[in-house]
Design a protein around this motif. Structure first.
Motif, mmCIF file in Angstrom:
data_model
loop_
_atom_site.group_PDB
_atom_site.id
_atom_site.type_symbol
_atom_site.label_atom_id
_atom_site.label_comp_id
_atom_site.label_asym_id
_atom_site.label_seq_id
_atom_site.Cartn_x
_atom_site.Cartn_y
_atom_site.Cartn_z
ATOM 1 N N LEU A 94 -78.047 18.698 74.283
ATOM 2 C CA LEU A 94 -79.200 17.848 74.541
ATOM 3 C C LEU A 94 -80.339 18.276 75.280
ATOM 4 O O LEU A 94 -80.220 18.871 76.230
ATOM 5 C CB LEU A 94 -78.570 16.573 75.379
ATOM 6 N N ARG A 97 -83.449 15.140 79.894
ATOM 7 C CA ARG A 97 -84.477 14.200 80.138
ATOM 8 C C ARG A 97 -84.973 13.959 81.272
ATOM 9 O O ARG A 97 -84.124 13.908 82.271
ATOM 10 C CB ARG A 97 -83.922 13.115 79.613
ATOM 11 N N PRO A 196 -72.768 11.246 80.442
ATOM 12 C CA PRO A 196 -72.062 11.227 79.319
ATOM 13 C C PRO A 196 -72.796 10.880 78.018
ATOM 14 O O PRO A 196 -73.894 10.401 78.292
ATOM 15 C CB PRO A 196 -70.975 10.311 79.723
ATOM 16 N N PRO A 197 -72.196 10.959 76.977
ATOM 17 C CA PRO A 197 -72.936 10.188 75.651
ATOM 18 C C PRO A 197 -72.662 8.814 76.081
ATOM 19 O O PRO A 197 -71.582 8.553 76.431
ATOM 20 C CB PRO A 197 -71.721 10.559 74.490
ATOM 21 N N VAL A 199 -74.804 6.294 73.915
ATOM 22 C CA VAL A 199 -75.538 5.377 72.973
ATOM 23 C C VAL A 199 -74.704 4.774 72.010
ATOM 24 O O VAL A 199 -73.739 5.591 71.651
ATOM 25 C CB VAL A 199 -76.504 6.528 72.288
ATOM 26 N N LEU A 207 -83.037 5.449 67.122
ATOM 27 C CA LEU A 207 -83.684 6.381 67.960
ATOM 28 C C LEU A 207 -84.605 7.183 67.118
ATOM 29 O O LEU A 207 -84.647 7.402 65.994
ATOM 30 C CB LEU A 207 -82.447 7.591 68.404
ATOM 31 N N VAL A 211 -84.730 12.967 67.973
ATOM 32 C CA VAL A 211 -83.801 12.882 68.668
ATOM 33 C C VAL A 211 -82.354 12.684 67.504
ATOM 34 O O VAL A 211 -81.658 13.631 67.243
ATOM 35 C CB VAL A 211 -83.671 11.706 69.424
ATOM 36 N N GLU A 250 -74.664 8.574 84.950
ATOM 37 C CA GLU A 250 -75.911 8.268 84.279
ATOM 38 C C GLU A 250 -75.560 7.253 83.426
ATOM 39 O O GLU A 250 -74.509 7.186 82.693
ATOM 40 C CB GLU A 250 -76.740 9.233 83.467
HETATM 41 N N1 GLN Z 1 -81.289 8.704 77.209
HETATM 42 C C1 GLN Z 1 -80.838 9.576 76.205
HETATM 43 C C2 GLN Z 1 -81.267 9.084 74.869
HETATM 44 O O1 GLN Z 1 -81.488 7.886 74.663
HETATM 45 C C3 GLN Z 1 -79.158 9.454 75.995
HETATM 46 C C4 GLN Z 1 -78.424 10.346 76.907
HETATM 47 C C5 GLN Z 1 -76.914 10.337 76.726
HETATM 48 O O2 GLN Z 1 -76.845 9.643 76.004
HETATM 49 N N2 GLN Z 1 -76.481 10.963 77.780
HETATM 50 O O3 GLN Z 1 -81.898 9.778 73.972
#
Ligand code: GLN
Length: 295
Positions: A94, A97, A196-197, A199, A207, A211, A250
């Protein structure tokens, strides 16, 4: 035709990216031009009137085309900036961000407040950006960072080396806490940080193209409600923490309540704190491990 100077190119590409809806058009133009000409962004401005030769123009055209198709500029140039540090990236990780800087800020704040040598765990490290930023900003800590993806860990290793942190950050491959299990009796952490993931399936479909089409879905997707990774991490966290250890997660901006509930269900944590990002959205949940009272 008059020469294409750096200034003219920057203006032209910025306008083109604006028309095409590319994020941060000026910055993206600077990154690509700097990459092709092997100049720092600031050097573009000190060489504003310099003409760009045909070979560089041809290379630049290719990159501009790809970026206009929403391929992330960070992948094209192979790095990005996070917490004022240059972090290498590839499509295996990733792109760090700005939101995640809130996690680092809180982690560094906690470590400074605690003082002394601290032991930190960073799960789902990806590019290693969180571990590297913490280690750079708090010299007195050792970090173990894990990720399930060996391709991601290669990038993380490159970032650890790039910032000279080989003796302070150790990388291990495996799912969440799995690579730490053999050490459970010997190693407890003062702080566990995780991005972590998170979404959900339905959010994923909405999205941005840059992305969805280019970043690793395994680093983003976490089941129907986006909470799958927390369901696995949270119940296991306490046994890896010291008695007054802290877990910092997060979260997606609508997940504070659900994640707080998962923490409460373990019975191991005091009521969590929620920290906001620069857009005033909930972004980090902090759980302090309750002291175990022996009866
Ligand atoms: N904030 C990220 C996004 O929306 C997601 C990051 C994550 O899943 N850890 O692209």
């Amino acid at each position: 035709m008059a020469d294409w100077t750096i200034q003219k190119l920057l203006n032209w590409i910025t306008d083109y990216f604006t028309q095409k809806g590319v994020d941060s058009p000026r910055l993206s133009a600077e990154m690509l031009l700097g990459y092709v000409l092997n100049l720092k962004r600031i050097e573009l401005y000190t060489n504003f009137d310099k003409p760009v030769d045909a070979a560089d123009l041809a290379r630049l055209r290719e990159y501009v085309k790809r970026a206009a198709e929403h391929e992330p500029v960070a992948y094209l140039v192979g790095h990005t900036e996070f917490y004022s540090l240059e972090i290498d990236v590839s499509p295996a990780v990733l792109i760090p961000r700005p939101d995640t800087e809130v996690l680092v800020e809180n982690a560094v704040g906690f470590l400074r407040q605690q003082g002394g040598r601290r032991f930190v765990c960073d799960l789902c490290t990806g590019s290693g950006c969180v571990a590297v930023a913490i280690a750079k900003n708090h010299p007195d800590c050792k970090i173990i960072a894990t990720d399930v993806s060996s391709d991601a860990l290669e990038i993380a290793a490159a970032n650890v080396a790039k910032h000279g942190l080989e003796d302070r950050i150790e990388l291990r491959q495996g799912h969440f806490f799995e690579p730490l299990l053999p050490y459970l009796d010997k190693q407890r952490f003062d702080l566990i940080v995780v991005n972590p993931p998170y979404v959900s399936d339905s959010e994923y479909a909405g999205l941005d193209r840059n992305v969805r089409d280019y970043e690793p879905s395994s680093a983003l997707l976490a089941g129907q409600d986006g909470l799958d990774a927390y369901r696995q991490i949270i119940p296991q966290a306490s046994e890896h923490l010291t008695d007054d250890g802290v877990l910092m997660l997060e979260i997606g901006y609508e997940q504070a309540e659900a994640v707080s509930r998962l923490l409460a269900e373990t019975g191991d944590f005091s009521p969590p704190q929620v920290k906001k990002d620069t857009a005033s959205r909930d972004r980090v949940v902090i759980g302090l491990k309750k002291k175990q009272v022996c009866v």
